[in-house]
Motif scaffolding. Sequence first.
Motif, PDB file in Angstrom:
ATOM      1  N   ALA A   1      10.810 -22.288 -50.981  1.00  0.00           N
ATOM      2  CA  ALA A   1      10.344 -23.673 -50.832  1.00  0.00           C
ATOM      3  C   ALA A   1      11.032 -24.347 -49.645  1.00  0.00           C
ATOM      4  N   ILE A   2      12.341 -24.107 -49.493  1.00  0.00           N
ATOM      5  CA  ILE A   2      13.079 -24.703 -48.373  1.00  0.00           C
ATOM      6  C   ILE A   2      12.574 -24.129 -47.059  1.00  0.00           C
ATOM      7  N   THR A   3      12.340 -22.840 -47.026  1.00  0.00           N
ATOM      8  CA  THR A   3      11.826 -22.209 -45.804  1.00  0.00           C
ATOM      9  C   THR A   3      10.463 -22.784 -45.426  1.00  0.00           C
ATOM     10  N   ARG A   4       9.580 -22.947 -46.417  1.00  0.00           N
ATOM     11  CA  ARG A   4       8.255 -23.547 -46.145  1.00  0.00           C
ATOM     12  C   ARG A   4       8.392 -24.974 -45.611  1.00  0.00           C
ATOM     13  N   LEU A   5       9.319 -25.741 -46.206  1.00  0.00           N
ATOM     14  CA  LEU A   5       9.532 -27.119 -45.762  1.00  0.00           C
ATOM     15  C   LEU A   5      10.046 -27.139 -44.322  1.00  0.00           C
ATOM     16  N   GLU A   6      10.966 -26.257 -44.006  1.00  0.00           N
ATOM     17  CA  GLU A   6      11.488 -26.187 -42.630  1.00  0.00           C
ATOM     18  C   GLU A   6      10.386 -25.787 -41.643  1.00  0.00           C
ATOM     19  N   LEU A   7       9.553 -24.851 -42.033  1.00  0.00           N
ATOM     20  CA  LEU A   7       8.447 -24.447 -41.164  1.00  0.00           C
ATOM     21  C   LEU A   7       7.453 -25.586 -40.971  1.00  0.00           C
ATOM     22  N   ASP A   8       7.169 -26.295 -42.056  1.00  0.00           N
ATOM     23  CA  ASP A   8       6.243 -27.423 -42.003  1.00  0.00           C
ATOM     24  C   ASP A   8       6.776 -28.521 -41.077  1.00  0.00           C
ATOM     25  N   LEU A   9       8.061 -28.805 -41.179  1.00  0.00           N
ATOM     26  CA  LEU A   9       8.669 -29.875 -40.375  1.00  0.00           C
ATOM     27  C   LEU A   9       9.131 -29.397 -38.997  1.00  0.00           C
ATOM     28  N   ARG A  10       9.185 -28.076 -38.818  1.00  0.00           N
ATOM     29  CA  ARG A  10       9.633 -27.463 -37.558  1.00  0.00           C
ATOM     30  C   ARG A  10      11.071 -27.829 -37.209  1.00  0.00           C
ATOM     31  N   VAL A  11      11.920 -27.870 -38.236  1.00  0.00           N
ATOM     32  CA  VAL A  11      13.357 -28.124 -38.047  1.00  0.00           C
ATOM     33  C   VAL A  11      14.144 -27.259 -39.026  1.00  0.00           C
ATOM     34  N   THR A  12      15.413 -27.063 -38.743  1.00  0.00           N
ATOM     35  CA  THR A  12      16.310 -26.392 -39.676  1.00  0.00           C
ATOM     36  C   THR A  12      17.001 -27.485 -40.477  1.00  0.00           C
ATOM     37  N   LEU A  13      16.886 -27.411 -41.781  1.00  0.00           N
ATOM     38  CA  LEU A  13      17.444 -28.447 -42.644  1.00  0.00           C
ATOM     39  C   LEU A  13      18.797 -28.060 -43.224  1.00  0.00           C
ATOM     40  N   LEU A  14      19.040 -26.762 -43.353  1.00  0.00           N
ATOM     41  CA  LEU A  14      20.258 -26.288 -43.999  1.00  0.00           C
ATOM     42  C   LEU A  14      20.943 -25.222 -43.161  1.00  0.00           C
ATOM     43  N   ASN A  15      22.276 -25.302 -43.126  1.00  0.00           N
ATOM     44  CA  ASN A  15      23.097 -24.218 -42.596  1.00  0.00           C
ATOM     45  C   ASN A  15      23.412 -23.321 -43.780  1.00  0.00           C
ATOM     46  N   ARG A  16      23.072 -22.056 -43.662  1.00  0.00           N
ATOM     47  CA  ARG A  16      23.273 -21.122 -44.763  1.00  0.00           C
ATOM     48  C   ARG A  16      24.226 -20.023 -44.322  1.00  0.00           C
ATOM     49  N   ASN A  17      25.146 -19.672 -45.208  1.00  0.00           N
ATOM     50  CA  ASN A  17      25.905 -18.439 -45.048  1.00  0.00           C
ATOM     51  C   ASN A  17      26.128 -17.859 -46.429  1.00  0.00           C
ATOM     52  N   THR A  18      26.826 -16.779 -46.528  1.00  0.00           N
ATOM     53  CA  THR A  18      26.966 -16.100 -47.817  1.00  0.00           C
ATOM     54  C   THR A  18      27.770 -16.896 -48.822  1.00  0.00           C
ATOM     55  N   HIS A  19      28.554 -17.862 -48.369  1.00  0.00           N
ATOM     56  CA  HIS A  19      29.431 -18.597 -49.280  1.00  0.00           C
ATOM     57  C   HIS A  19      29.042 -20.048 -49.511  1.00  0.00           C
ATOM     58  N   SER A  20      28.250 -20.634 -48.601  1.00  0.00           N
ATOM     59  CA  SER A  20      27.971 -22.064 -48.763  1.00  0.00           C
ATOM     60  C   SER A  20      26.652 -22.461 -48.117  1.00  0.00           C
ATOM     61  N   VAL A  21      26.239 -23.660 -48.483  1.00  0.00           N
ATOM     62  CA  VAL A  21      25.042 -24.284 -47.923  1.00  0.00           C
ATOM     63  C   VAL A  21      25.455 -25.693 -47.515  1.00  0.00           C
ATOM     64  N   SER A  22      25.067 -26.103 -46.306  1.00  0.00           N
ATOM     65  CA  SER A  22      25.348 -27.477 -45.878  1.00  0.00           C
ATOM     66  C   SER A  22      24.149 -28.015 -45.120  1.00  0.00           C
ATOM     67  N   LEU A  23      24.046 -29.314 -45.076  1.00  0.00           N
ATOM     68  CA  LEU A  23      22.923 -29.960 -44.403  1.00  0.00           C
ATOM     69  C   LEU A  23      23.161 -30.005 -42.900  1.00  0.00           C
ATOM     70  N   THR A  24      22.108 -29.725 -42.139  1.00  0.00           N
ATOM     71  CA  THR A  24      22.154 -29.924 -40.695  1.00  0.00           C
ATOM     72  C   THR A  24      22.001 -31.418 -40.421  1.00  0.00           C
ATOM     73  N   THR A  25      22.056 -31.816 -39.179  1.00  0.00           N
ATOM     74  CA  THR A  25      21.840 -33.227 -38.830  1.00  0.00           C
ATOM     75  C   THR A  25      20.447 -33.676 -39.275  1.00  0.00           C
ATOM     76  N   ASP A  26      19.436 -32.839 -39.018  1.00  0.00           N
ATOM     77  CA  ASP A  26      18.084 -33.159 -39.480  1.00  0.00           C
ATOM     78  C   ASP A  26      18.020 -33.157 -41.009  1.00  0.00           C
TER      79      ASP A  26
END
Length: 154
Positions: A35-60
């Motif tokens: 769902a997050i990937t679809r939302l990012e594709l729809d908006l054409r922005v990266t919304l989350l910084n993802r790594n194996t240990h955490s998730v954080s919001l990007t500026t967008d």
Amino acid sequence: MDLNALKIFIKVGETQSFTKAAQALGLTQSGVSRAITRLELDLRVTLLNRNTHSVSLTTDGVFLYESSRSLMHEMDEVGHSITGRTAFPEGELKITTPSAYSRLVIIPILKEILDRYPALTIDAAMTDRLVDLVEEGFDAAIRIGRVQDSRLSR
């Protein structure tokens, strides 16, 4: 914009976790991720910084989260208000039933119905005479036997 995906994004933003968001929403972790990937594709922005240990919001992501969180909360409140208003019958229900059937079946359950739905009033005409439902303003009729008026058999 997919409002369900936005709702999922807001939960991820609140929990800072795909796993916790999935648990809170009753979804799978992969469903949340899609769902997050679809939302990012729809908006054409990266919304989350993802790594194996955490998730954080990007500026967008911060912008979208802050802009839409209160709006989504208000939409949920409106939905709950509407559901609450229409979840139970209210107003007057005008019915007609045969006399004997009323005594045996209807009257014993009327108190239970009115106790369960206090905003409901029932105007019951317990009669064996043939009534004109439209002319007399009845909402419902219970009759036993063969239907005489074919307009009422559908």
